[in-house]
Scaffold this motif. Structure first.
Motif, mmCIF file in Angstrom:
data_model
loop_
_atom_site.group_PDB
_atom_site.id
_atom_site.type_symbol
_atom_site.label_atom_id
_atom_site.label_comp_id
_atom_site.label_asym_id
_atom_site.label_seq_id
_atom_site.Cartn_x
_atom_site.Cartn_y
_atom_site.Cartn_z
ATOM 1 N N ALA A 92 -4.584 -30.594 -47.336
ATOM 2 C CA ALA A 92 -3.467 -29.897 -46.695
ATOM 3 C C ALA A 92 -2.323 -30.869 -46.425
ATOM 4 O O ALA A 92 -1.160 -30.588 -46.746
ATOM 5 C CB ALA A 92 -3.933 -29.244 -45.395
ATOM 6 N N ARG A 93 -2.655 -32.025 -45.904
ATOM 7 C CA ARG A 93 -1.637 -33.029 -45.583
ATOM 8 C C ARG A 93 -0.868 -33.440 -46.840
ATOM 9 O O ARG A 93 0.355 -33.544 -46.834
ATOM 10 C CB ARG A 93 -2.305 -34.252 -44.935
ATOM 11 N N ILE B 196 1.425 -30.541 -48.004
ATOM 12 C CA ILE B 196 2.610 -30.394 -47.140
ATOM 13 C C ILE B 196 3.648 -31.461 -47.508
ATOM 14 O O ILE B 196 4.833 -31.168 -47.687
ATOM 15 C CB ILE B 196 2.213 -30.500 -45.646
ATOM 16 N N ALA C 130 -0.914 -25.190 -45.389
ATOM 17 C CA ALA C 130 -2.298 -25.603 -45.167
ATOM 18 C C ALA C 130 -3.292 -24.485 -45.474
ATOM 19 O O ALA C 130 -4.456 -24.744 -45.768
ATOM 20 C CB ALA C 130 -2.471 -26.079 -43.718
ATOM 21 N N PRO D 262 -6.888 -38.034 -42.529
ATOM 22 C CA PRO D 262 -7.838 -37.134 -41.870
ATOM 23 C C PRO D 262 -9.266 -37.299 -42.424
ATOM 24 O O PRO D 262 -9.446 -37.597 -43.609
ATOM 25 C CB PRO D 262 -7.305 -35.741 -42.190
ATOM 26 N N GLY E 83 8.578 -34.707 -36.351
ATOM 27 C CA GLY E 83 7.217 -34.664 -35.831
ATOM 28 C C GLY E 83 6.987 -33.441 -34.958
ATOM 29 O O GLY E 83 7.923 -32.728 -34.597
ATOM 30 N N ARG E 84 5.721 -33.190 -34.663
ATOM 31 C CA ARG E 84 5.349 -32.121 -33.747
ATOM 32 C C ARG E 84 6.084 -32.312 -32.417
ATOM 33 O O ARG E 84 6.142 -33.423 -31.896
ATOM 34 C CB ARG E 84 3.828 -32.201 -33.536
ATOM 35 N N GLU F 220 6.644 -33.071 -39.891
ATOM 36 C CA GLU F 220 6.267 -34.253 -40.660
ATOM 37 C C GLU F 220 4.815 -34.550 -40.298
ATOM 38 O O GLU F 220 4.476 -34.648 -39.120
ATOM 39 C CB GLU F 220 7.126 -35.441 -40.264
ATOM 40 N N VAL F 221 3.949 -34.695 -41.291
ATOM 41 C CA VAL F 221 2.521 -34.854 -40.989
ATOM 42 C C VAL F 221 1.918 -36.106 -41.625
ATOM 43 O O VAL F 221 0.730 -36.365 -41.486
ATOM 44 C CB VAL F 221 1.712 -33.611 -41.452
ATOM 45 N N GLY F 222 2.722 -36.882 -42.294
ATOM 46 C CA GLY F 222 2.175 -37.972 -43.103
ATOM 47 C C GLY F 222 2.134 -39.343 -42.449
ATOM 48 O O GLY F 222 1.798 -40.318 -43.108
ATOM 49 N N CYS F 223 2.469 -39.428 -41.162
ATOM 50 C CA CYS F 223 2.549 -40.752 -40.530
ATOM 51 C C CYS F 223 1.380 -41.063 -39.600
ATOM 52 O O CYS F 223 1.483 -41.930 -38.735
ATOM 53 C CB CYS F 223 3.871 -40.904 -39.788
ATOM 54 N N GLY F 224 0.289 -40.356 -39.760
ATOM 55 C CA GLY F 224 -0.904 -40.682 -38.974
ATOM 56 C C GLY F 224 -1.956 -41.292 -39.879
ATOM 57 O O GLY F 224 -1.676 -41.637 -41.026
ATOM 58 N N GLN G 297 4.205 -26.165 -42.322
ATOM 59 C CA GLN G 297 2.962 -26.946 -42.444
ATOM 60 C C GLN G 297 1.723 -26.044 -42.330
ATOM 61 O O GLN G 297 0.723 -26.285 -43.013
ATOM 62 C CB GLN G 297 2.923 -28.087 -41.402
ATOM 63 N N ASP H 90 -8.456 -31.158 -44.776
ATOM 64 C CA ASP H 90 -7.291 -31.647 -44.037
ATOM 65 C C ASP H 90 -6.487 -32.634 -44.871
ATOM 66 O O ASP H 90 -5.265 -32.644 -44.842
ATOM 67 C CB ASP H 90 -7.723 -32.306 -42.722
#
Lengths: 170, 113
Positions: free
Chosen positions: B83-84, B87, B45, B75, B7-8, B68-72, B41, B80
């Motif tokens: 892009a997600r 990625i 994007a 968008p 994660g970020r 990792e961007v897929g656990c929210g 990422q 977005d």
């Protein structure tokens, strides 16, 4: 002994944390960092109270300034959670503002000195796709820094997935 | 190639540096000859549809680092979402072709492949 529990929302961190405290003989403190704003948080707080009621915890509500908290006696503390504490320090009127990261980390140090077992619950929030236009990225970064520092201090770091503990460090 | 995900602000860059890489060896441009590609990422994007075409360049790197961007939640904006998706798919492809995949949580690396 410092144990850090992390994971996503509602993954069983609290329940696991409370199981870890079973059999502890001394005084047990529950440090609650969630400020009761509205019905949702009241519900969550009630749920956590219920879970703790039979386990002999003394609840201490502390939303900011953990570093000046004085426990009545050495014992076990369960701190829940860094995600609330960080938000409070960043955004609440009484919070540390720009020094939020320092305030939270000093708070953990303070608690560590006053306990023989400290269990800290945090949250993974950095794996969404960042499309926030507000201060959320700053919050995510701060919590990331805090989580890394807390993990570096911890004897054990455990990630919970659907209630299953994954030992990142033991 | 080793893929490093997390994660970020999970501690990926510190982990890369702990392996002995210096700032000069870390870049955000897949086309240069730095051994470490950081921030995939953002690169993906910029052109979600063309993201997969980066694969040959990425496989030449020693390390590729991606959030990792897929656990929210999903968008709101279409670009977005695209892009997600790009990625995530690119990471799956990279992981498939990588020698190793390391996931970093709270600064702690775990080898998952």
């Amino acid at each position: 002994m410092l144990i850090l529990l992390t994971g996503g929302a509602a993954c069983g961190k609290s329940a696991y944390a409370e199981r870890l405290t079973e059999g502890y003989e001394g005084r047990k403190y529950y440090i609650a960092a969630m400020e009761p704003f509205g019905e949702e948080s009241l519900k969550k707080i009630a749920r956590h109270r219920e879970m703790r009621s039979t386990r002999g915890f003394e609840t201490i509500e502390r939303y900011t300034d953990l570093e000046h908290l004085v426990l009545p006696e050495k014992g076990l503390a369960l701190l829940e959670c860094l995600c609330n504490l960080t938000a409070n320090e960043m955004f609440s009127e009484k919070g540390a503002g720009r020094d939020a990261v320092g305030a939270v980390l000093r708070g953990i140090e303070t608690l560590k000195k006053q306990t023989d077992t400290l269990i800290v619950v945090t949250n993974e929030v950095g794996s969404g796709y960042d499309t926030y236009g507000d201060r959320t990225p700053e919050y995510i970064d701060n919590l990331g820094i805090i989580n890394r520092a807390a993990a570096a201090l911890a004897d054990q770091v455990i990630e919970l997935v659907c209630g299953i503990p994954i030992f990142l460090r033991r | 190639m080793t893929l490093i995900i997390g994660g970020r602000s999970a501690g990926k860059l510190d982990y890369v540096k702990s392996l002995g890489y210096s700032e000069e060896q870390i870049s955000r441009d897949p086309g240069d000859d730095c051994p470490v590609l950081y921030g995939l990422q953002d690169t993906a994007a910029e052109d979600p549809e063309g993201a997969e075409a980066l694969l040959p360049l990425l496989l030449k790197k020693e390390l590729v680092v991606c959030d990792e961007v897929g656990c929210g939640v999903i968008p709101l904006e279409k670009r977005d979402r695209q892009a997600r998706e790009a990625i995530g798919r690119l990471c799956v492809l990279l992981a498939k072709n990588a020698d190793r995949v390391v996931r970093v949580i709270a600064g702690i690396p775990t080898v998952i492949k």
